[in-house]
Scaffold this motif. Structure first.
Motif, PDB file in Angstrom:
ATOM      1  N   GLU A 168     -43.637 -33.923 -73.918  1.00  0.00           N
ATOM      2  CA  GLU A 168     -44.197 -35.173 -73.414  1.00  0.00           C
ATOM      3  C   GLU A 168     -43.203 -35.795 -72.426  1.00  0.00           C
ATOM      4  N   PRO A 169     -43.660 -36.441 -71.331  1.00  0.00           N
ATOM      5  CA  PRO A 169     -42.736 -37.114 -70.399  1.00  0.00           C
ATOM      6  C   PRO A 169     -41.931 -38.192 -71.133  1.00  0.00           C
ATOM      7  N   TRP A 170     -40.686 -38.295 -70.765  1.00  0.00           N
ATOM      8  CA  TRP A 170     -39.808 -39.262 -71.434  1.00  0.00           C
ATOM      9  C   TRP A 170     -40.215 -40.694 -71.149  1.00  0.00           C
ATOM     10  N   PHE A 171     -40.710 -40.933 -69.936  1.00  0.00           N
ATOM     11  CA  PHE A 171     -41.019 -42.305 -69.531  1.00  0.00           C
ATOM     12  C   PHE A 171     -42.451 -42.383 -69.019  1.00  0.00           C
ATOM     13  N   SER A 172     -43.060 -43.482 -69.264  1.00  0.00           N
ATOM     14  CA  SER A 172     -44.378 -43.744 -68.692  1.00  0.00           C
ATOM     15  C   SER A 172     -44.204 -44.147 -67.231  1.00  0.00           C
ATOM     16  N   ASN A 173     -45.307 -44.153 -66.502  1.00  0.00           N
ATOM     17  CA  ASN A 173     -45.249 -44.578 -65.104  1.00  0.00           C
ATOM     18  C   ASN A 173     -44.730 -46.010 -64.987  1.00  0.00           C
ATOM     19  N   GLU A 174     -45.150 -46.851 -65.937  1.00  0.00           N
ATOM     20  CA  GLU A 174     -44.692 -48.250 -65.908  1.00  0.00           C
ATOM     21  C   GLU A 174     -43.176 -48.327 -66.139  1.00  0.00           C
ATOM     22  N   GLN A 175     -42.674 -47.497 -67.068  1.00  0.00           N
ATOM     23  CA  GLN A 175     -41.238 -47.501 -67.321  1.00  0.00           C
ATOM     24  C   GLN A 175     -40.455 -46.971 -66.118  1.00  0.00           C
ATOM     25  N   LEU A 176     -40.976 -45.929 -65.475  1.00  0.00           N
ATOM     26  CA  LEU A 176     -40.310 -45.408 -64.280  1.00  0.00           C
ATOM     27  C   LEU A 176     -40.273 -46.454 -63.171  1.00  0.00           C
ATOM     28  N   ALA A 177     -41.357 -47.189 -63.035  1.00  0.00           N
ATOM     29  CA  ALA A 177     -41.393 -48.251 -62.033  1.00  0.00           C
ATOM     30  C   ALA A 177     -40.352 -49.316 -62.344  1.00  0.00           C
ATOM     31  N   THR A 178     -40.186 -49.635 -63.638  1.00  0.00           N
ATOM     32  CA  THR A 178     -39.184 -50.616 -64.044  1.00  0.00           C
ATOM     33  C   THR A 178     -37.769 -50.106 -63.759  1.00  0.00           C
TER      34      THR A 178
END
Length: 305
Positions: A4-14
């Motif tokens: 599973e990806p470590w970060f969500s798109n929202e977390q990457l944006a943050t």
């Protein structure tokens, strides 16, 4: 089974937003396609208003041309391209009153992207504010080149400048004259009036040099009470009256200090670069020899050689 990806798109944006230095996505044609980071409020303002604008909308024509050139280099090499550059208030269009009064320095780390953005090649340009570091390096360089007593160039910087002038002479025939002078009977000045007044005499001579010579001339403290002046674009015939006027001005300035009794005088040797010179040291030696001739001739004079 896929991880599973470590970060969500929202977390990457943050995470991207939290980057201390701003990261610009710039297209080959010079458009701000995206901006990330720049969260260090000590150095950066919100740059989101730049998205969709052209570099030419934001920067002067000269700076725009430079940025476009560096983007092109990064796209051509495909390797990390590192540059240093300054931005002043005159370089940025539409700054409100009260903007930066001095140049702000940046290090740009520019990397071509492996994919196109908005249908064209693009780079990632990370800009780091290095103004403090740059100011520190400038101060160190000035200190390494400057005589602390007089504020003139020191011997090391003088020899660099003399070497440059010799190269100009050998390549283009550009004339240059050199004056070497010192304060007459300086040991007596120190012995009779004290070392502080001796230092003051050296400072006064330096002040006269600064006021009498052109901005293109190069006055330096060579050591002790000895000075050397480089006069680019000046042959010996032109330099003779300049040196004579300097001798009179320094003698008058030293007399007016009131700390040296009847004052003090200078003696000097004057020479110019010659076609037979095989190094820059030869003109220096001729001026030094002429200085000793001036001493033997009774001091308070300039002799040319």
């Amino acid at each position: 089974m896929h991880d599973e990806p470590w970060f969500s798109n929202e977390q990457l944006a943050t995470i991207l937003k939290a980057l201390p230095d701003p990261a610009f996505i710039l297209t080959r044609s010079g458009r701000y396609a995206a901006i990330f980071g720049g969260s260090d409020s000590r150095y950066y303002h919100d740059g989101s208003v730049l998205i969709g604008k052209w570099i030419s909308d934001v920067l002067s024509d000269e700076k725009t041309a430079w940025f476009m050139q560096e983007i092109g280099k990064a796209l051509e090499s495909r390797n990390l391209h590192v540059v240093e550059y300054g931005l002043s208030g005159q370089d940025v269009r539409g700054l409100p009153p009260g903007g930066p009064s001095s140049v702000i320095w940046f290090e740009g780390r520019v990397q071509a992207l492996a994919f196109q953005v908005q249908g064209e090649d693009a780079v990632l340009w990370v800009a780091s504010n290095i103004t403090v570091r740059n100011d520190y390096e400038v101060r160190l360089r000035i200190q390494s080149e400057t005589d602390p007593l007089t504020g003139l160039f020191n011997r090391r910087k003088l020899m660099e400048a003399l070497s440059d002038q010799y190269e100009m002479f050998t390549r283009y025939g550009t004339p240059m004259s050199l004056l070497m002078f010192d304060i007459d009977d300086f040991k007596r000045v120190n012995d009779e009036y004290g070392h502080l007044n001796g230092d003051r005499a050296i400072q006064v001579a330096a002040e006269v040099c600064r006021s009498e010579f052109r901005s293109t001339d190069i006055p330096a403290r060579f050591g002790g009470d000895e000075f050397v002046i480089l006069m680019p674009h000046t042959d010996l015939a032109q330099a003779v009256p300049i040196a004579g006027r300097l001798r009179l001005r320094i003698a008058e300035a030293l007399r007016l200090t009131g700390d040296l009794g009847e004052g003090a005088t200078i003696s000097g040797g004057l020479s110019q670069l010659l076609p037979m010179d095989v190094s820059c040291h030869e003109v220096l030696k001729r001026a030094d020899d002429a200085l000793y001739q001036a001493k033997r001739a009774g001091r308070n004079c300039i002799i040319s050689q």
